[in-house]
Scaffold this active site. Structure first.
Site, PDB file in Angstrom:
ATOM      1  N   GLU A 234     -22.157  80.206  66.078  1.00 35.78           N
ATOM      2  CA  GLU A 234     -21.996  78.715  65.773  1.00 35.78           C
ATOM      3  C   GLU A 234     -22.949  78.662  64.347  1.00 35.78           C
ATOM      4  OE1 GLU A 234     -19.815  76.821  67.211  1.00 35.78           O
ATOM      5  OE2 GLU A 234     -19.523  77.576  68.998  1.00 35.78           O
ATOM      6  N   CYS A 268     -24.893  70.287  61.835  1.00 38.72           N
ATOM      7  CA  CYS A 268     -24.005  71.170  61.138  1.00 38.72           C
ATOM      8  C   CYS A 268     -22.605  70.614  60.687  1.00 38.72           C
ATOM      9  CB  CYS A 268     -23.789  72.365  62.284  1.00 38.72           C
ATOM     10  SG  CYS A 268     -23.265  71.624  63.755  1.00 38.72           S
TER      11      CYS A 268
HETATM   12  P1  NDP Z   1     -32.037  79.527  61.851  1.00 39.10           P
HETATM   13  O1  NDP Z   1     -30.822  80.367  61.684  1.00 39.10           O
HETATM   14  O2  NDP Z   1     -33.013  79.598  60.820  1.00 39.10           O
HETATM   15  O3  NDP Z   1     -32.720  79.509  63.194  1.00 39.10           O
HETATM   16  C1  NDP Z   1     -31.679  79.643  64.484  1.00 39.10           C
HETATM   17  C2  NDP Z   1     -32.606  80.036  65.671  1.00 39.10           C
HETATM   18  O4  NDP Z   1     -32.384  81.628  65.441  1.00 39.10           O
HETATM   19  C3  NDP Z   1     -34.003  79.602  65.881  1.00 39.10           C
HETATM   20  O5  NDP Z   1     -34.228  79.711  66.983  1.00 39.10           O
HETATM   21  C4  NDP Z   1     -34.640  80.863  64.907  1.00 39.10           C
HETATM   22  O6  NDP Z   1     -36.120  80.784  65.511  1.00 39.10           O
HETATM   23  C5  NDP Z   1     -34.034  81.999  65.320  1.00 39.10           C
HETATM   24  N1  NDP Z   1     -33.878  83.355  64.639  1.00 39.10           N
HETATM   25  C6  NDP Z   1     -34.537  83.167  63.492  1.00 39.10           C
HETATM   26  N2  NDP Z   1     -34.470  84.325  62.851  1.00 39.10           N
HETATM   27  C7  NDP Z   1     -33.852  85.161  64.035  1.00 39.10           C
HETATM   28  C8  NDP Z   1     -33.522  86.602  63.994  1.00 39.10           C
HETATM   29  N3  NDP Z   1     -33.690  87.519  62.971  1.00 39.10           N
HETATM   30  N4  NDP Z   1     -33.299  86.877  64.974  1.00 39.10           N
HETATM   31  C9  NDP Z   1     -32.785  86.023  66.134  1.00 39.10           C
HETATM   32  N5  NDP Z   1     -33.021  84.779  66.180  1.00 39.10           N
HETATM   33  C10 NDP Z   1     -33.606  84.140  64.832  1.00 39.10           C
HETATM   34  O7  NDP Z   1     -31.414  78.160  61.695  1.00 39.10           O
HETATM   35  P2  NDP Z   1     -31.950  76.618  61.969  1.00 39.10           P
HETATM   36  O8  NDP Z   1     -32.852  76.500  63.167  1.00 39.10           O
HETATM   37  O9  NDP Z   1     -32.792  76.603  60.443  1.00 39.10           O
HETATM   38  O10 NDP Z   1     -30.805  75.580  62.078  1.00 39.10           O
HETATM   39  C11 NDP Z   1     -30.001  75.117  61.138  1.00 39.10           C
HETATM   40  C12 NDP Z   1     -28.842  75.679  60.787  1.00 39.10           C
HETATM   41  O11 NDP Z   1     -28.006  75.909  62.123  1.00 39.10           O
HETATM   42  C13 NDP Z   1     -27.940  75.295  59.959  1.00 39.10           C
HETATM   43  O12 NDP Z   1     -27.001  76.206  59.329  1.00 39.10           O
HETATM   44  C14 NDP Z   1     -26.889  74.398  60.582  1.00 39.10           C
HETATM   45  O13 NDP Z   1     -25.757  74.180  60.074  1.00 39.10           O
HETATM   46  C15 NDP Z   1     -26.630  75.403  61.990  1.00 39.10           C
HETATM   47  N6  NDP Z   1     -26.240  74.830  63.013  1.00 39.10           N
HETATM   48  C16 NDP Z   1     -24.971  75.124  63.429  1.00 39.10           C
HETATM   49  C17 NDP Z   1     -24.355  74.222  64.515  1.00 39.10           C
HETATM   50  C18 NDP Z   1     -23.044  74.866  65.029  1.00 39.10           C
HETATM   51  O14 NDP Z   1     -22.531  74.448  66.065  1.00 39.10           O
HETATM   52  N7  NDP Z   1     -22.252  75.384  64.140  1.00 39.10           N
HETATM   53  C19 NDP Z   1     -25.089  73.264  65.416  1.00 39.10           C
HETATM   54  C20 NDP Z   1     -26.335  73.110  64.603  1.00 39.10           C
HETATM   55  C21 NDP Z   1     -26.800  73.833  63.813  1.00 39.10           C
HETATM   56  P3  NDP Z   1     -37.166  80.055  64.579  1.00 39.10           P
HETATM   57  O15 NDP Z   1     -36.678  78.620  64.308  1.00 39.10           O
HETATM   58  O16 NDP Z   1     -38.227  79.984  65.598  1.00 39.10           O
HETATM   59  O17 NDP Z   1     -37.495  80.972  63.283  1.00 39.10           O
END
Ligand code: NDP
Length: 530
Positions: A234, A268
């Site tokens: 997502e 999002c």
């Molecule tokens: P990120 O992609 O930065 O992080 C998402 C999750 O992945 C966090 O828990 C993060 O940990 C973790 N993560 C980071 N790097 C890795 C890796 N290499 N391997 C595995 N996990 C990893 O997104 P954001 O938290 O900044 O969220 C914002 C984004 O999410 C926006 O693009 C938004 O549009 C999208 N989003 C999409 C939705 C949907 O349903 N389509 C709903 C809500 C948001 P940590 O934060 O601890 O670094």
């Protein structure tokens, strides 16, 4: 051992300190989740629903303190914690409590009499086992808990990794599930940053459900591919809102402000591109500027827009704002407010080369663009990599729906905004680079299971028609059979020209008919063995 401190974006106060999980802890979590999953899967769906029904009761009883934790962790105002985080979770919990057994039940499948004489076929749904849920910081409760509940209703165990920016909410989720009578280890969490997410995938769960940005989504998919583990992604969005001249402009203006600035634009499905028909563009733009001036920034139950969750996100929004102004865009006002709070801003005279038109903003900027025709706006809206959600505004519902159906998105709404995402019966997810896979609805629940297809032959005939030996004669008989089933002409023409060949399968069709009759009789209520 490293400690992660959680700091409130509202006032900088320390909310807690959390010990980061070591790789061996993550491995252990996976192992104990695996044995809990076995116990949980063995419980029939209706009983699982009864146990999980407790979750809503507990959440309701603690709703104020739950919203308080969410608000202090994310910076969002309390009303958004209530409506955007707690309420959709209650909705999805209720929906699956009511429908999970029907959605997951076995499905009988018809079989063809010649290919599978007398056989019955069915699809059963099995839970994957252990689902790893990696979730973002913008809706750390709603997204994570909706996915945990979906996984549990479907019969899985869960190990989730919240964003390191949302750890108090992760703890809160653990505390709530601890109050349910679940097998030990059925819901667990791991604490850490992106590397922890990687280690969770490397621990080899059976399904990875990732919500986050496009780039991280790519990394997650690549990592999962090494095992390989199926993934649901997502990802981000750059959602369009389309306004026709015949829309109720006051309502539409309020919808646009809400759609763009709810959660300070950190959704999002935020409205990130507002297309307005030329005839009402100037008037509507002015209405937006007047409306924006009335929005309040604050916290608790007072503000409309709360604090931004992270400094990093503020920098991204600031960069897009500066870039747009440097390239000639006009703005309704300054972006800076104070601390982690930003002013909502409407931008116009924007051009496609501006960052705000190319990249996800995830903040309180709303670019407004005029369009001249239905065709043009469909083209505009379909430009770009993302395809998550869209809204179309018009009193001509047929026109609005016609436009909606030509958009490359996973979800749309007419004359409303954002709320469609929270409908528990509508599968939610993206197309293009907004990801794939769905949650919510029947399809969303089935995504946490895999289908197992079974076929039972009740034949007492010596052989199946396709078994050895082969011969020229057999070849011709099969050809005749295939022509009878798929060839051109009426049923009688096909039977007539293939009569000879079909004689070879007489005993199978007779057996099939007999067996079908027996199966039918078995289904009669007075013949069923309850
Ligand atoms: P990120 O992609 O930065 O992080 C998402 C999750 O992945 C966090 O828990 C993060 O940990 C973790 N993560 C980071 N790097 C890795 C890796 N290499 N391997 C595995 N996990 C990893 O997104 P954001 O938290 O900044 O969220 C914002 C984004 O999410 C926006 O693009 C938004 O549009 C999208 N989003 C999409 C939705 C949907 O349903 N389509 C709903 C809500 C948001 P940590 O934060 O601890 O670094």
């Amino acid at each position: 051992m490293s400690i992660i401190q959680s700091i409130s974006p509202i006032d900088g106060k320390i909310l807690g300190e959390f010990e980061a999980s070591l790789p061996e802890h993550i491995e252990q979590a996976l192992q104990s989740a695996r044995s809990a999953a076995k116990q949980w899967e063995a419980i029939e769906v209706k009983q699982r629903c009864r146990i999980l029904a407790q979750f809503s009761r507990i959440l309701l009883a603690e709703i104020d303190s739950v919203c308080e934790v969410i608000s202090r962790t994310t910076g969002k105002v309390l009303t958004e914690a209530l409506l955007g985080e707690a309420y959709p979770v209650l909705d999805i919990a209720k929906y699956y409590e009511k429908h999970a057994a029907r959605i997951l039940r076995n499905q009988g499948i018809a079989t063809s009499p010649f290919a599978f004489p007398g056989a019955t076929a069915e699809i059963t749904r099995k839970p994957y086992g252990v689902v790893a849920i990696i979730s973002p910081w913008n809706y750390p409760f709603q997204i994570t808990v909706s996915q945990i509940l979906s996984a549990l209703f479907a019969g899985n165990a869960v190990v989730f990794k919240p964003s390191e920016l949302s750890l108090p909410v992760g703890q809160l989720i653990m505390d709530l599930f601890a109050k349910l009578e679940l097998p030990q280890g059925l819901v667990q969490w791991v604490v850490g940053d992106g590397q922890c997410g990687e280690q969770l995938i490397d621990a080899s769960p059976d399904l990875v459900v990732f919500t986050g940005s496009l780039n991280t989504g790519r990394a997650v998919m690549q990592r999962a591919a090494q095992h390989p583990i199926p993934v649901i992604l997502e990802l981000g969005g750059k959602d369009a809102m389309i306004v026709f001249e015949d829309a109720d402009l006051e309502r539409t203006r309020d919808g646009a402000l809400y759609g763009a600035f709810c959660n300070s634009g950190q959704a999002c499905v935020s409205v990130e591109r507002l297309y307005v028909l030329e005839g009402c563009y100037e008037k509507f733009r002015q209405m937006l500027c007047d409306g924006i001036a009335k929005l309040k920034i604050g916290h608790g139950t007072e503000g409309d827009l709360g604090a931004m969750t992270s400094k990093r996100q503020i920098e991204i929004v600031q960069k897009q704002y500066d870039d747009a102004l440097a390239k000639g865009a006009k703005a309704s006002g300054q972006l800076e407010f104070e601390g982690n709070y930003l002013n909502p801003v409407v931008l116009w005279d924007v051009t496609p080369d501006m960052l705000v038109m190319q990249e996800e903003t995830f903040g309180p900027l709303l670019p407004v663009i005029p369009f001249i025709s239905e065709d043009e706006v469909i083209q505009f809206a379909n430009k770009g990599d993302f395809g998550l959600n869209a809204s179309i505004w018009s009193t001509d519902i047929a026109k609005a729906e016609r436009v909606a159906k030509q958009l490359e998105v996973g979800n749309w709404s007419v004359n409303d905004v954002l709320k469609n995402v929270g409908h528990p019966g509508l599968p939610f997810g993206g197309v293009k680079k907004s990801g794939f896979g769905r949650y919510h609805g029947a399809e969303g629940l089935r995504n946490f299971t895999y289908p197992v297809s079974g076929l039972t032959s009740r034949s007492h005939l010596a052989k199946e028609p396709n078994w050895f030996p082969y011969s020229e004669e057999r070849y011709q008989q099969f050809k005749g059979y295939i022509d009878f089933v798929y060839g051109t002409g009426s049923f009688f023409q096909r039977i007539k020209r293939n009569w000879q060949a079909l004689q070879a399968f007489r005993e199978y069709s007779a057996f099939d008919l007999k067996q079908r009759w027996q199966n039918l009789q078995l289904m009669l209520p007075w013949k069923r063995d309850f």
